[in-house]
Design a protein around this motif. Structure first.
Motif, PDB file in Angstrom:
ATOM      1  N   ILE A 519       0.836  -1.205   0.000  1.00  0.00           N
ATOM      2  CA  ILE A 519       0.000   0.000   0.000  1.00  0.00           C
ATOM      3  C   ILE A 519       0.869   1.252   0.000  1.00  0.00           C
ATOM      4  O   ILE A 519       0.603   2.214  -0.736  1.00  0.00           O
ATOM      5  N   TRP A 520       1.923   1.257   0.809  1.00  0.00           N
ATOM      6  CA  TRP A 520       2.814   2.420   0.873  1.00  0.00           C
ATOM      7  C   TRP A 520       3.443   2.705  -0.494  1.00  0.00           C
ATOM      8  O   TRP A 520       3.562   3.864  -0.892  1.00  0.00           O
ATOM      9  N   GLU A 521       3.858   1.646  -1.179  1.00  0.00           N
ATOM     10  CA  GLU A 521       4.468   1.834  -2.497  1.00  0.00           C
ATOM     11  C   GLU A 521       3.454   2.383  -3.494  1.00  0.00           C
ATOM     12  O   GLU A 521       3.781   3.218  -4.339  1.00  0.00           O
ATOM     13  N   LYS A 522       2.208   1.927  -3.389  1.00  0.00           N
ATOM     14  CA  LYS A 522       1.156   2.451  -4.279  1.00  0.00           C
ATOM     15  C   LYS A 522       0.920   3.936  -4.014  1.00  0.00           C
ATOM     16  O   LYS A 522       0.740   4.721  -4.952  1.00  0.00           O
ATOM     17  N   ILE A 523       0.913   4.324  -2.746  1.00  0.00           N
ATOM     18  CA  ILE A 523       0.735   5.738  -2.412  1.00  0.00           C
ATOM     19  C   ILE A 523       1.910   6.552  -2.948  1.00  0.00           C
ATOM     20  O   ILE A 523       1.727   7.612  -3.559  1.00  0.00           O
ATOM     21  N   ALA A 524       3.130   6.055  -2.750  1.00  0.00           N
ATOM     22  CA  ALA A 524       4.331   6.779  -3.192  1.00  0.00           C
ATOM     23  C   ALA A 524       4.357   6.955  -4.704  1.00  0.00           C
ATOM     24  O   ALA A 524       4.943   7.924  -5.212  1.00  0.00           O
ATOM     25  N   ASN A 525       3.713   6.041  -5.424  1.00  0.00           N
ATOM     26  CA  ASN A 525       3.734   6.083  -6.887  1.00  0.00           C
ATOM     27  C   ASN A 525       2.560   6.856  -7.484  1.00  0.00           C
ATOM     28  O   ASN A 525       2.384   6.862  -8.711  1.00  0.00           O
ATOM     29  N   LEU A 526       1.759   7.497  -6.634  1.00  0.00           N
ATOM     30  CA  LEU A 526       0.631   8.279  -7.170  1.00  0.00           C
ATOM     31  C   LEU A 526       1.132   9.436  -8.022  1.00  0.00           C
ATOM     32  O   LEU A 526       0.496   9.830  -8.997  1.00  0.00           O
ATOM     33  N   GLY A 527       2.271  10.012  -7.610  1.00  0.00           N
ATOM     34  CA  GLY A 527       2.908  11.064  -8.406  1.00  0.00           C
ATOM     35  C   GLY A 527       2.103  12.345  -8.456  1.00  0.00           C
ATOM     36  O   GLY A 527       1.212  12.591  -7.641  1.00  0.00           O
ATOM     37  N   GLY A 528       2.412  13.178  -9.456  1.00  0.00           N
ATOM     38  CA  GLY A 528       1.701  14.436  -9.636  1.00  0.00           C
ATOM     39  C   GLY A 528       1.855  15.349  -8.432  1.00  0.00           C
ATOM     40  O   GLY A 528       2.919  15.445  -7.829  1.00  0.00           O
ATOM     41  N   ASP A 529       0.752  16.020  -8.074  1.00  0.00           N
ATOM     42  CA  ASP A 529       0.780  16.941  -6.944  1.00  0.00           C
ATOM     43  C   ASP A 529       0.153  16.323  -5.705  1.00  0.00           C
ATOM     44  O   ASP A 529      -0.377  17.017  -4.852  1.00  0.00           O
ATOM     45  N   SER A 530       0.235  14.996  -5.592  1.00  0.00           N
ATOM     46  CA  SER A 530      -0.347  14.292  -4.454  1.00  0.00           C
ATOM     47  C   SER A 530       0.473  14.533  -3.187  1.00  0.00           C
ATOM     48  O   SER A 530       1.646  14.158  -3.123  1.00  0.00           O
ATOM     49  N   PRO A 531      -0.120  15.141  -2.153  1.00  0.00           N
ATOM     50  CA  PRO A 531       0.625  15.334  -0.898  1.00  0.00           C
ATOM     51  C   PRO A 531       0.955  14.008  -0.221  1.00  0.00           C
ATOM     52  O   PRO A 531       2.011  13.870   0.395  1.00  0.00           O
ATOM     53  N   ALA A 532       0.057  13.020  -0.343  1.00  0.00           N
ATOM     54  CA  ALA A 532       0.319  11.708   0.251  1.00  0.00           C
ATOM     55  C   ALA A 532       1.532  11.063  -0.414  1.00  0.00           C
ATOM     56  O   ALA A 532       2.402  10.489   0.254  1.00  0.00           O
ATOM     57  N   ALA A 533       1.602  11.164  -1.755  1.00  0.00           N
ATOM     58  CA  ALA A 533       2.740  10.589  -2.483  1.00  0.00           C
ATOM     59  C   ALA A 533       4.038  11.312  -2.135  1.00  0.00           C
ATOM     60  O   ALA A 533       5.090  10.683  -1.994  1.00  0.00           O
ATOM     61  N   PHE A 534       3.969  12.618  -1.990  1.00  0.00           N
ATOM     62  CA  PHE A 534       5.162  13.410  -1.685  1.00  0.00           C
ATOM     63  C   PHE A 534       5.770  12.976  -0.355  1.00  0.00           C
ATOM     64  O   PHE A 534       6.992  12.873  -0.223  1.00  0.00           O
ATOM     65  N   ILE A 535       4.926  12.711   0.629  1.00  0.00           N
ATOM     66  CA  ILE A 535       5.406  12.259   1.942  1.00  0.00           C
ATOM     67  C   ILE A 535       5.964  10.847   1.864  1.00  0.00           C
ATOM     68  O   ILE A 535       7.045  10.545   2.382  1.00  0.00           O
ATOM     69  N   MET A 536       5.213   9.954   1.203  1.00  0.00           N
ATOM     70  CA  MET A 536       5.563   8.532   1.238  1.00  0.00           C
ATOM     71  C   MET A 536       6.732   8.165   0.336  1.00  0.00           C
ATOM     72  O   MET A 536       7.400   7.157   0.575  1.00  0.00           O
ATOM     73  N   LYS A 537       7.007   8.966  -0.688  1.00  0.00           N
ATOM     74  CA  LYS A 537       8.100   8.619  -1.603  1.00  0.00           C
ATOM     75  C   LYS A 537       9.421   8.531  -0.861  1.00  0.00           C
ATOM     76  O   LYS A 537      10.176   7.555  -0.991  1.00  0.00           O
TER      77      LYS A 537
END
Length: 720
Positions: A519-537
């Motif tokens: 799940i964490w990897e999926k969130i990190a790979n959302l990309g774009g301007d996603s704040p969740a992805a920015f944190i998790m990457k």
């Protein structure tokens, strides 16, 4: 702190201009009613408090020297009024969220000194001097009283700051009905209130009385055309009154709620009709005044206004039916307006259910096994329940609600259904508002601190809500609720909770469990301007490097970071967000003569003094700001020094500061290092920390720094 710098309006007020006073009341009435609620007044007392305040203020206008003093007079008058009122013993449920309501009641139960100082400081942004003026308390005791209040509410001061911040937002969402347009008329003419029938029998009697009156009028000779018109208008208004009450009665019958509308009800039954009734009464009074003054009444216009008022009474089911027939998929603004009104009515229905529920709590309690209910078995026995409770359950179903049982939280909770109807509603709206429908369909998650859905489902919901948060207006009432639901869900997916076995992210060896890694990897790979992805990457990269066992970024992560990242994303500045601590504990120390520190200060000074762009200071800690301040002092750069001050608490303009500026003494030569205590002090929710140095075994504090939340930088609160 001056809230309104409108000198022209103040000058008009001083001359007794009533239109100016109406503008003043329109601006401030909400804050006065909030103050009354926060102090502990009941809903039936709010109008009384506000009217009494403005009438008294009207008599003291000439005593105020400026706008800010007039504002303080207003609060002082309000405090005198509410202190002398008998407050209701039972606390009203003003707020939709249980945690907010509980904190609200705790504040009400504080002693008078603690309660007033906390309310004025936290929710009305008053300074110590202003609070002293309003309350009469010694100015040097105000801060101690406020700190004592927070301590009494919760010994975890970081937690209480967050709770007070959320509570403040909930207060801002409260709706009030002060009719400032008629305050002067009410002083001069005590007109008969528009009577509201209490039952269908009274409505029938009113109809009979109306018919008798009509027959009598027919037999009377009409002397002139003007008298005939007046008589016709009077009868038309009476028909509208009865029609309006019948409309409300029909809506309540559809919901299965009791017909009677008592004035002191503080639930959906009164609030559902509150705004339409206020508008209707105002319309009737306006046209009746025209009749009294023998002015022409336009019945077509009256009919048009009446129709618009009746449209406000639409039930959610009626709104949905109309939407499905006339989709607005290509109109985002209308979709936002629709979904926020739809949500407002739905949450009112839920609140009202809990009010009515207490009349039938025995039925619920008898069905409980442990701390929950077998809902299917319960609903199979629906026909055996009292008829009024059956009507309520049927009414809820018509609005797309079906009960669920949430162990340890709500044994019987009406939940909005995710079904074919909700799908049709979603498809009839602009795609950018889909996150609101997701929140409505999963709403009980908002008050539950564990995941209610599978990890993949939860991720889908997170993505859907995030898309809406980044694409829609922040000004709508339920935007904040959506952002809070989104943040709660993110934290449940990412932050490990040792106390909740259903939400343990780390295994016994301290590594992230396999299912959460995916799940964490999926969130990190959302990309774009996603704040969740920015944190998790960054967290995922560090976790992978340590075989999913540790990450410095993850150690710094707390529940507040997703809020901040979302704010940065909304402002298109996500690249500036960091996982640095918002406020932490412990001490930061730096050597004054450290070459790296000196080089960093010069670079920060050069960049900031070039154009005074506050973004330059976002990554600077309190000691960096102090260092730049003293560096500018050595260069006799008073302008840069002024820009480092917090201008809310150091209210001096640039020209005055530079005119009176004198070079400060440097720190004593013997001082080798300076430090800042990152403790839990704060003012109005902004962290406040002291800066000092040690000399010959003694600690000397020479400055205080305050965090500017709006600009995300540390600023100087005071300095010797």
């Amino acid at each position: 702190m001056i809230i309104i710098a409108d000198v022209e309006l103040f000058n008009q007020l001083k001359t007794g201009d009533r239109e100016a006073l109406k503008k003043w009341m329109a601006i401030h009435s909400k804050k006065i009613e909030q103050f009354a609620v926060q102090y502990g007044c009941g809903s039936t007392q709010l109008q009384q408090v506000t009217k009494a305040t403005f009438r008294k203020l009207n008599s003291q206008l000439t005593e105020a020297e400026d706008v800010n003093q007039l504002r303080l007079f207003m609060y002082k008058i309000t405090l005198t009024i509410i202190r002398n009122m008998e407050l209701p013993h039972d606390k009203e449920n003003f707020l939709p969220f249980e945690e907010d309501q509980q904190l609200h009641e705790k504040i009400i139960n504080l002693n008078d000194e603690n309660k007033i100082t906390l309310i004025l400081s936290c929710f009305h942004v008053m300074t110590e001097k202003e609070i002293a003026f309003i309350t009469g308390f010694p100015e040097n005791e105000i801060m101690n009283l406020i700190a004592e209040s927070r301590q009494k509410l919760n010994r975890n001061l970081l937690q209480i700051e967050k709770q007070l911040k959320f509570l403040g937002k909930s207060y801002e969402r409260l709706r009030f009905s002060f009719d400032y347009e008629n305050i002067f008329e009410e002083q001069q003419v005590e007109s008969e209130p528009i009577q509201k029938p209490k039952s269908s029998k009274k409505i029938l009697l009113s109809w009979i009385a109306g018919i008798v009156t009509l027959l009598t009028l027919i037999t009377v000779s009409v002397v002139t055309g003007e008298e005939y018109q007046k008589s016709s208008t009077e009868k038309y208004i009476e028909r509208l009154k009865m029609s309006f009450e019948k409309e409300i009665e029909n809506k309540f019958n559809e919901l299965g709620f009791p017909e009677t509308i008592e004035q002191n009800d503080n639930d959906f039954r009164s609030r559902y009709a509150e705004a339409p009734r206020r508008d209707f009464d105002a319309m009737i009074r306006r046209y009746e005044r025209l009749m009294i003054n023998n002015e022409k009444v336009d019945k077509k216009q009256m009919k048009k206004e009446y129709k618009e008022i009746i449209e406000q009474l639409q039930l959610p089911s009626e709104m949905a039916e109309q939407l499905i027939k006339n989709p607005i998929t290509n109109n985002k603004r209308k979709s936002e307006e629709f979904i926020n009104l739809y949500l407002e009515k739905h949450f009112y229905i839920q609140e009202s259910f809990y009010t009515i529920y207490y009349d039938h709590h025995e039925i619920i309690e008898d069905a409980m096994v442990g701390d929950e209910i077998d809902i299917e078995e319960f609903m199979e026995r629906k026909d055996t329940f009292p008829e009024d409770f059956q009507r309520i359950l049927t009414g809820l179903e018509k609005q797309n609600y079906y009960p669920v049982s949430i162990p340890n939280v709500a044994p019987f909770h009406p939940k909005y259904q995710k079904n074919e109807l909700s799908k049709k509603i979603r498809n009839a709206l602009h795609e950018d508002v889909g996150g609101y429908m997701t929140m409505l369909e999963t709403e009980h998650m908002f008050n539950v601190q564990s995941l209610d859905f599978s990890l993949d489902q939860s991720l889908d919901y997170l993505i859907d809500m995030e898309k809406t948060l980044l694409a829609t207006e922040q000004s709508y009432m339920y935007y904040w609720m959506l952002s809070h639901t989104y943040s709660t869900l993110f934290n449940l997916l990412v932050i490990d909770d040792d106390e909740d076995e259903t939400n343990e992210i780390l295994d016994d060896s301290g590594k992230v469990k396999e299912k959460y890694r995916a799940i964490w990897e999926k969130i990190a790979n959302l990309g774009g301007d996603s704040p969740a992805a920015f944190i998790m990457k960054e967290i995922v990269e560090e976790m992978k490097a340590s075989d999913w066992e540790k990450s410095k970024s993850y150690q710094r992560l707390d529940q507040n970071h997703i809020y901040r990242a979302l704010t940065f994303a909304q402002e298109n500045s996500l690249n500036l967000f960091t996982l640095g601590e918002f406020v932490g504990y412990g001490t930061i120390t730096t050597s004054v003569q450290d070459p790296d520190y000196q080089v960093a200060l010069k670079e920060l000074y050069d960049n900031f003094s070039y154009d005074y762009n506050l973004v330059t200071l976002e990554q600077a800690n309190p000691l960096d700001i102090i260092g730049v301040y003293y560096y500018a002092n050595e260069l006799e750069d008073s302008e840069t020094m002024w820009h480092l001050l917090n201008h809310e608490f150091v209210p001096v303009n640039l020209q005055e500061y530079m005119k009176n500026w004198k070079k400060k003494e440097s720190l004593p030569e013997q001082v080798e290092s300076i430090f800042v205590d990152m403790g839990d002090g704060s003012i109005n929710g902004s962290p406040l920390v002291p800066v000092g140095y040690e000399q010959e075994g003694s600690i000397y504090y020479f400055a205080k720094m305050i965090f500017d939340i709006e600009n995300n930088i540390w600023t100087i609160y005071e300095i010797e």
